[in-house]
Design an enzyme around this catalytic site. Structure first.
Site, PDB file in Angstrom:
ATOM      1  NE  ARG A  70     -40.923  20.570 -10.912  1.00  0.00           N
ATOM      2  CZ  ARG A  70     -41.068  19.110 -10.855  1.00  0.00           C
ATOM      3  NH1 ARG A  70     -39.750  18.992 -10.422  1.00  0.00           N
ATOM      4  NH2 ARG A  70     -41.881  18.848  -9.729  1.00  0.00           N
TER       5      ARG A  70
ATOM      6  CG  HIS B 254     -40.192  21.797  -0.189  1.00  0.00           C
ATOM      7  ND1 HIS B 254     -39.473  21.083  -0.730  1.00  0.00           N
ATOM      8  CD2 HIS B 254     -41.100  20.634  -0.134  1.00  0.00           C
ATOM      9  CE1 HIS B 254     -39.296  19.718  -0.956  1.00  0.00           C
ATOM     10  NE2 HIS B 254     -39.886  19.827  -0.326  1.00  0.00           N
TER      11      HIS B 254
ATOM     12  CE1 TYR C  79     -40.379  19.167  -4.840  1.00  0.00           C
ATOM     13  CE2 TYR C  79     -41.242  20.067  -6.927  1.00  0.00           C
ATOM     14  CZ  TYR C  79     -41.387  19.302  -5.159  1.00  0.00           C
ATOM     15  OH  TYR C  79     -42.966  19.071  -4.646  1.00  0.00           O
TER      16      TYR C  79
ATOM     17  CG  HIS D  50     -36.978  16.574  -2.003  1.00  0.00           C
ATOM     18  ND1 HIS D  50     -37.950  16.303  -2.559  1.00  0.00           N
ATOM     19  CD2 HIS D  50     -38.073  16.734  -0.807  1.00  0.00           C
ATOM     20  CE1 HIS D  50     -39.107  16.458  -2.586  1.00  0.00           C
ATOM     21  NE2 HIS D  50     -39.289  16.704  -1.468  1.00  0.00           N
TER      22      HIS D  50
ATOM     23  CD  GLU E 269     -40.953  16.512   1.826  1.00  0.00           C
ATOM     24  OE1 GLU E 269     -40.327  17.463   1.468  1.00  0.00           O
ATOM     25  OE2 GLU E 269     -41.563  15.384   0.912  1.00  0.00           O
TER      26      GLU E 269
ATOM     27  CG  ASP F 291     -44.597  13.783   2.159  1.00  0.00           C
ATOM     28  OD1 ASP F 291     -45.611  12.784   1.760  1.00  0.00           O
ATOM     29  OD2 ASP F 291     -44.177  14.323   0.894  1.00  0.00           O
TER      30      ASP F 291
ATOM     31  CG  HIS G 275     -42.682  11.643   0.685  1.00  0.00           C
ATOM     32  ND1 HIS G 275     -41.840  12.012   0.776  1.00  0.00           N
ATOM     33  CD2 HIS G 275     -43.336  11.504  -0.254  1.00  0.00           C
ATOM     34  CE1 HIS G 275     -42.315  12.994  -0.740  1.00  0.00           C
ATOM     35  NE2 HIS G 275     -43.307  12.970  -1.613  1.00  0.00           N
TER      36      HIS G 275
ATOM     37  CG  HIS H 135     -44.514  17.839   3.077  1.00  0.00           C
ATOM     38  ND1 HIS H 135     -43.879  17.446   2.937  1.00  0.00           N
ATOM     39  CD2 HIS H 135     -44.310  18.868   4.246  1.00  0.00           C
ATOM     40  CE1 HIS H 135     -42.746  18.676   2.268  1.00  0.00           C
ATOM     41  NE2 HIS H 135     -43.482  19.414   3.864  1.00  0.00           N
TER      42      HIS H 135
ATOM     43  CG  ASP I  14     -43.356  11.020  -4.102  1.00  0.00           C
ATOM     44  OD1 ASP I  14     -44.131  11.946  -3.533  1.00  0.00           O
ATOM     45  OD2 ASP I  14     -41.958  11.877  -4.138  1.00  0.00           O
TER      46      ASP I  14
ATOM     47  CG  HIS J 297     -47.487  14.066  -3.462  1.00  0.00           C
ATOM     48  ND1 HIS J 297     -47.232  15.701  -2.506  1.00  0.00           N
ATOM     49  CD2 HIS J 297     -46.590  13.304  -3.377  1.00  0.00           C
ATOM     50  CE1 HIS J 297     -46.064  15.063  -2.770  1.00  0.00           C
ATOM     51  NE2 HIS J 297     -45.527  14.722  -2.554  1.00  0.00           N
TER      52      HIS J 297
ATOM     53  CD  GLU K  78     -45.457  18.477   0.293  1.00  0.00           C
ATOM     54  OE1 GLU K  78     -45.353  17.138   0.677  1.00  0.00           O
ATOM     55  OE2 GLU K  78     -44.854  18.625   0.022  1.00  0.00           O
TER      56      GLU K  78
END
Ligand code: FE
Ligand code: FE
Ligand code: ZN
Length: 276
Positions: free
Chosen positions: A37, A67, A70, A107, A142, A175, A178, A210, A223, A225, A255
């Site tokens: 983040r 990854h 974000y 992403h 992704e 994913d 997703h 994913h 989105d 999970h 995830e």
């Protein structure tokens, strides 16, 4: 043997992640290349990388799926913020060269009102610059849920990025949460979704999965999970995925909202579903 694992904390270094993965029955894993983040990256440690590479080989691990943060939005509207995101991408790919042969997933970005075409062009721009040095890493776009102005909710958008970059080192990470939230029915028509993926992008571009259940219904564009079997996809969907001749060979990353003991259970479940 499935390649299955989960997201691990990178704070203890690469070798520690390999050992943690082994302790929960994993033979691949994902980790954030920097604060997910924020933008802070870990101090580089070539010795730790070299030891991890050895341990991965000794443990017959499949490819890792790192990854990107974000916060890295390659198609944000402000030029300076966009440039900063692009510089983070460059730095991440350079760092991944210390773990050769693995994947870097991210992403694609959110165009924040600029429009899909502008966003895709900006993502391509950043990727072309970052990939120019030819690092030994494959970048994976992704598949996204299509939340807000997110790019990557449609296979066509990912194909446009792959074509725009024109570099063989760009693939896709699918994913399951997703795509389901985006309106691709992997529960009732997995073969149909894969046929569509093959028609639009080409299945040879699919490099990793994913593996997540979803808290929300089909086509919700949400989105969120969920733990395998506790969401709208259900265990039987994952049974078909792990036993699929193409999907079953790809690295599968969990995830789900879990700690290590929960991940260990999910890894065991996937292996059991695959008949291991
Ligand atoms: Fe992701
Ligand atoms: Fe994901
Ligand atoms: Zn997600």
């Amino acid at each position: 043997m499935l390649y299955v694992g989960c997201h691990l904390s990178a704070s203890g270094g690469n070798l520690e992640m390999v050992r943690t993965a082994e302790s929960i029955g994993a033979n691949t894993f994902a980790f954030f290349t920097r604060n997910p983040r924020g933008s802070q990256a870990r101090k580089e440690d070539p010795e730790d990388c070299a030891k991890a590479v050895e341990a991965l080989k000794a443990g017959s691990f499949g490819p890792l799926v790192a990854h990107g943060a974000y916060t890295m939005n390659l198609c944000t509207a402000q030029p300076e913020a966009r440039e900063f995101a692009a510089s983070i991408l460059c730095d991440d790919l350079r760092r991944m060269a210390a773990l050769p042969g693995n994947y870097y997933n991210f992403h694609p970005g959110s165009h924040v009102g600029q429009g899909t075409d502008v966003g895709i062009a900006q993502i391509c721009d950043a990727l072309k610059k970052a990939l120019a040095p030819g690092y030994p890493v494959t970048v994976l776009l992704e598949t996204m849920a299509g939340k807000g102005s997110e790019i990557g909710g449609r296979f066509e958008e990912l194909k446009a990025i792959i074509d725009g970059v024109g570099d063989d080192s760009v693939g896709v990470c699918l994913d399951t949460c997703h795509v389901h939230d985006a309106g691709y029915d992997v529960v009732n028509d997995l073969d149909g979704v894969l046929a569509e993926f093959d028609r639009v992008i080409g299945l040879d571009k699919l490099k990793a999965l994913h593996v997540n259940d979803s808290k929300n219904p089909f086509e919700s564009h949400k989105d969120r999970h969920e733990i395998l079997g506790e969401g709208s996809l259900g265990v039987s969907a994952f049974a078909r995925i792990v036993n699929h001749p193409v999907l079953g060979k790809l690295p599968m990353i969990l995830e789900t909202p879990n700690e290590l003991p929960g991940y260990a259970k999910e890894i065991a479940l996937l292996r059991q579903l695959a008949g291991e």
